[in-house]
Design a protein around this motif. Sequence first.
Motif, PDB file in Angstrom:
ATOM      1  N   ILE A 222     -44.242   8.522  22.558  1.00 24.75           N
ATOM      2  CA  ILE A 222     -43.348   9.693  21.934  1.00 24.75           C
ATOM      3  C   ILE A 222     -43.128  10.121  23.462  1.00 24.75           C
ATOM      4  CG2 ILE A 222     -44.294  12.166  22.428  1.00 24.75           C
ATOM      5  CD1 ILE A 222     -46.607  11.232  20.118  1.00 24.75           C
ATOM      6  N   ARG A 223     -41.519  10.349  23.616  1.00 24.88           N
ATOM      7  CA  ARG A 223     -41.050  10.523  24.362  1.00 24.88           C
ATOM      8  C   ARG A 223     -41.605  12.251  25.673  1.00 24.88           C
ATOM      9  NH1 ARG A 223     -36.026   9.864  26.562  1.00 24.88           N
ATOM     10  NH2 ARG A 223     -34.695  11.899  28.045  1.00 24.88           N
ATOM     11  N   MET A 224     -41.248  11.507  26.628  1.00 28.91           N
ATOM     12  CA  MET A 224     -42.311  12.832  27.606  1.00 28.91           C
ATOM     13  C   MET A 224     -41.544  14.123  28.031  1.00 28.91           C
ATOM     14  SD  MET A 224     -45.007  12.698  26.373  1.00 28.91           S
ATOM     15  CE  MET A 224     -46.286  13.888  27.972  1.00 28.91           C
TER      16      MET A 224
ATOM     17  N   ARG B 214     -33.545  17.264  26.265  1.00 25.16           N
ATOM     18  CA  ARG B 214     -31.986  17.895  26.963  1.00 25.16           C
ATOM     19  C   ARG B 214     -31.467  17.461  25.827  1.00 25.16           C
ATOM     20  NH1 ARG B 214     -31.418  13.882  32.723  1.00 25.16           N
ATOM     21  NH2 ARG B 214     -33.207  15.525  33.707  1.00 25.16           N
ATOM     22  N   LEU B 215     -31.541  18.176  25.090  1.00 28.23           N
ATOM     23  CA  LEU B 215     -30.700  18.458  23.825  1.00 28.23           C
ATOM     24  C   LEU B 215     -29.879  19.345  24.053  1.00 28.23           C
ATOM     25  CD1 LEU B 215     -33.612  18.786  21.116  1.00 28.23           C
ATOM     26  CD2 LEU B 215     -32.777  16.810  21.983  1.00 28.23           C
ATOM     27  N   VAL B 216     -28.533  18.889  23.386  1.00 33.51           N
ATOM     28  CA  VAL B 216     -27.556  19.628  23.312  1.00 33.51           C
ATOM     29  C   VAL B 216     -27.349  20.193  22.250  1.00 33.51           C
ATOM     30  CG1 VAL B 216     -25.229  19.592  24.287  1.00 33.51           C
ATOM     31  CG2 VAL B 216     -26.449  18.861  25.372  1.00 33.51           C
ATOM     32  N   ARG B 217     -27.208  21.992  22.129  1.00 31.84           N
ATOM     33  CA  ARG B 217     -27.103  21.772  20.691  1.00 31.84           C
ATOM     34  C   ARG B 217     -25.154  21.433  20.517  1.00 31.84           C
ATOM     35  NH1 ARG B 217     -28.123  26.717  17.719  1.00 31.84           N
ATOM     36  NH2 ARG B 217     -29.530  27.246  19.434  1.00 31.84           N
TER      37      ARG B 217
END
Length: 308
Positions: free
Chosen positions: A145-147, A151-154
């Motif tokens: 699992i990424r901790m 940094r999600l971008v719409r």
Amino acid sequence: AVGQFELTGVATGDRFAANTAGSITLRLSGTGNFPLVEAPRITLPAAFEQFDMKTNERLVNTARGTTGEKTFEYPFIARAEGDYTIPGVRFSYFDPSTGKYNTLTTPDFPIRILRDEGNGASGLGMVSGVTKEDLQMLGSDIRFIRMGDPRLVRQGGAFLWSWGWFASVFVLAAAFVGLLVYLQKSIRERADIVRVKTKKANKVALRRLKRAKGYMNAGKESAFFEELLRALWGYMGDKLAIDVANLTKERVLGELVGRRGMDEEQAREFLNLISECEFAQYSPAAGVPMDKAYNAALDLIGRFENKI
């Protein structure tokens, strides 16, 4: 490795219950550069969990070199039952007595892993009927699992082609044009040597007057008048754009009165100050006070700077 060596390898057994510990021990003995010898690599099956290697050494420095033995222990735990073969270990070295490279090889290590009858108590389930290739695939189909911040971008909200991007491009372009205009103007001004010397005449003269004041405070009369004359002549030469070869009192008077429209009395006052300084430089008994000459030069240069 350089020297004469012998290599032996042994496993703690050939049968283990699953989820129990075992180890393979390699013993390197002989005479040579033991401190530079690195641990041989050992390849374990994918169903084996390998732990940190342990190293022990018993070495003695002799006239022939370092003699003794170095032991490498590779602990492991087998997780799946089955029959496995751990490949033998290869170790190469150079023998200076024969001038040849030699390679030592240990036999393979066949190991059988039996079913773990007490796996419920250990909490580590045993995998049954799974091959080495299957275990390698199992190790790659589950990710951690990424901790932290992902940094999600719409979508559609990228910086490129946005208003901020256009504003940045416009600002950079304007800055580039402004810098280009400034550099071109600076190059043109520097190319006009006469204009540059005229603009800097006052600064150069004040710098020379400052050095003259230092001579005055030190009581060096001859050096003071020499620097003061250099400041006065240099100022007029730069301000009126007259070469040193043509810089005479008559030329300065004609330039100031005839072309610049200066008052003749002020022009002659300037030339009289130059004459007094020249006389005082070569005749110390003339009695021209240094502070009076310095203040007069400072005052005249200030007046000329405002009118020329």
